[in-house]
Write an enzyme that holds these catalytic residues in place. Structure first.
Site, PDB file in Angstrom:
ATOM      1  CD  GLU A 169     -66.187  47.217  42.329  1.00  0.00           C
ATOM      2  OE1 GLU A 169     -66.871  46.847  43.300  1.00  0.00           O
ATOM      3  OE2 GLU A 169     -66.538  47.030  41.144  1.00  0.00           O
ATOM      4  CB  SER A 184     -74.466  42.868  41.667  1.00  0.00           C
ATOM      5  OG  SER A 184     -73.114  42.871  41.290  1.00  0.00           O
ATOM      6  CD  GLN A 215     -70.318  48.974  42.043  1.00  0.00           C
ATOM      7  OE1 GLN A 215     -69.880  48.385  43.029  1.00  0.00           O
ATOM      8  NE2 GLN A 215     -69.761  48.860  40.860  1.00  0.00           N
ATOM      9  CD  GLU A 264     -64.626  31.891  40.140  1.00  0.00           C
ATOM     10  OE1 GLU A 264     -64.285  31.075  41.005  1.00  0.00           O
ATOM     11  OE2 GLU A 264     -65.075  33.031  40.413  1.00  0.00           O
ATOM     12  CB  SER A 299     -70.646  47.692  50.074  1.00  0.00           C
ATOM     13  OG  SER A 299     -70.250  46.365  49.812  1.00  0.00           O
TER      14      SER A 299
END
Length: 397
Positions: A234, A119, A116, A367, A151
């Site tokens: 996910e 980010s 993926q 968060e 990952s």
């Protein structure tokens, strides 16, 4: 058996599996898995021709139990969590027929591994500010940028990629979703060493990587909506897996408690009981959500499952170290290995404790998940967002 007929009961589905086992040799693993997919026994809730039979998702456990009882090979789901748990449902929902037939079968059999590419160094929790650019060039897109915390990128054949195709509109509206060949020229993968000493994930550099427009998933500029399907799946994949009682890190601690009575203290007993109850509540909640999934796509409730899993796993692994005292601090595997997957049962207590820290980051930080739960589940007022309608190119970075 077709999707238009009445839904068969579990026994009829068991008979279908047994007929398949009688005519296919499980020793020929890849051929066996391909045939299982073609027979609709991969994921029974998918459409016919795409590994399924168009049946309720709840019947998947019937199929899996029959194959497991026969000792048949599975598709190594732990090694392909991203592909099976995140990529496949996104392709199924947004892919063209050609994309579905091209990618779903080798994904399920494990012939093609996925990662993926979401980010970035400057776009972690606020994914929508990502800066990786994709510029149209004829029938291709030319992609340049950097991704991080990826990952299994070192093992992946393909990646799901979110890139910015229009910097002149607000950040959520200028994104497009692609399927990227990780063997393409310009893709560079470098390991990132973790607190465990391992390099489970990576940073990925994209230097003018060409992606055919045929590998675009969804409409141009609609990448954020497509990505939401991936992200919701996910969170279910990380924190919402089906499991019997006392599995995972909790099972290890409970077993140690029973086998090592000399370690017991009243205070630790109370804490273990509290965590056991909380773990069981979370497990049953997961089961309920998995049943809801049979009726459609996962919703924001999956954020609560993943948030609870992260907190519990960290508390359980912390209790294990407290229980074992100095013995639990021993951790001597600092070699930069490339592990086949995350393992919370067969590794050392030190590994479990250190690796659990990542649970509150991967798949959405705790968060951010609290914000999602507050706004989309509880209906609380959203936080002020001054950049919501500002073109991405005008945002401070």
């Amino acid at each position: 058996m077709t999707a238009t007929t009445s839904v068969p009961d579990a026994e009829r589905l068991r008979a279908l599996v047994r007929d398949f086992l009688a005519t296919h040799d499980p020793r020929e693993r890849l051929r066996f898995l391909r045939a299982r997919f073609d027979a609709g026994l991969a994921w029974v809730h998918y459409p016919e021709g795409l590994g399924g039979l168009g049946l309720p998702r709840a019947l998947q456990s019937v199929v899996d139990e029959e194959f497991a009882a026969a000792g048949a090979p599975d598709n190594a789901p732990r090694r392909n969590l991203i592909g099976l748990g995140m990529v496949a449902p996104t392709i199924l929902r947004f892919g063209t027929e050609e994309q579905k037939r091209r990618f779903l079968r080798p994904l399920w059999t494990g012939e093609e591994a996925w990662c993926q590419l979401f980010s970035e160094p400057g776009a972690g929790s606020d994914l929508a500010v990502l800066a990786t650019r994709a510029v149209r060039d004829g029938d291709d897109w030319v992609v340049t940028g950097q991704k991080v915390w990826t990952s299994r990128a070192h093992e992946a054949d393909w990646a799901i990629l979110l890139a910015r195709t229009d910097p002149d509109v607000p950040k959520h509206r200028g994104l497009t979703y692609f399927l990227c060949d990780m063997h393409s020229p310009g893709v560079v993968v470098r390991p990132l060493r973790q607190a465990t000493g391992e390099a489970e994930f990576n940073e990925v550099f994209l230097n003018r990587v060409r992606i055919p427009d045929a590998h675009r998933l969804g409409a141009v500029g609609d990448g954020w909506r497509v990505a939401q399907t991936t992200l919701m799946n996910e969170r279910i994949a990380i924190g919402g897996g089906a499991a019997p009682r006392e599995t995972g890190a909790l099972g290890v601690v409970a077993r140690t408690w029973r086998e090592r009575p000399e370690l017991r203290t009243p205070g630790l007993h109370d804490e273990l009981l509290r965590l056991w109850v909380a773990w069981e509540v979370n497990r049953l909640t997961n089961e309920r959500i998995r049943q809801q999934l049979a009726n459609g796509q996962p919703g924001p409730e999956g954020s609560a499952v993943k948030l609870a899993f992260a907190r519990l796993n960290q508390r359980v692994t912390g209790l294990e170290l407290t229980l074992l005292a100095g013995e639990g601090l021993a951790y001597d595997d600092w070699t930069m290995r490339r592990p086949a997957g995350v393992d919370f049962t067969q590794r050392s207590p030190g590994y479990r404790y250190l690796r659990a820290k990542g649970n509150s980051i991967e798949g959405g930080t705790s968060e951010i998940l609290r914000n999602i739960i507050a706004e989309r589940v509880l209906g609380l007022p959203p936080e002020p967002r001054t950049d919501k309608d500002v073109p991405w190119k005008d945002l401070p970075r």
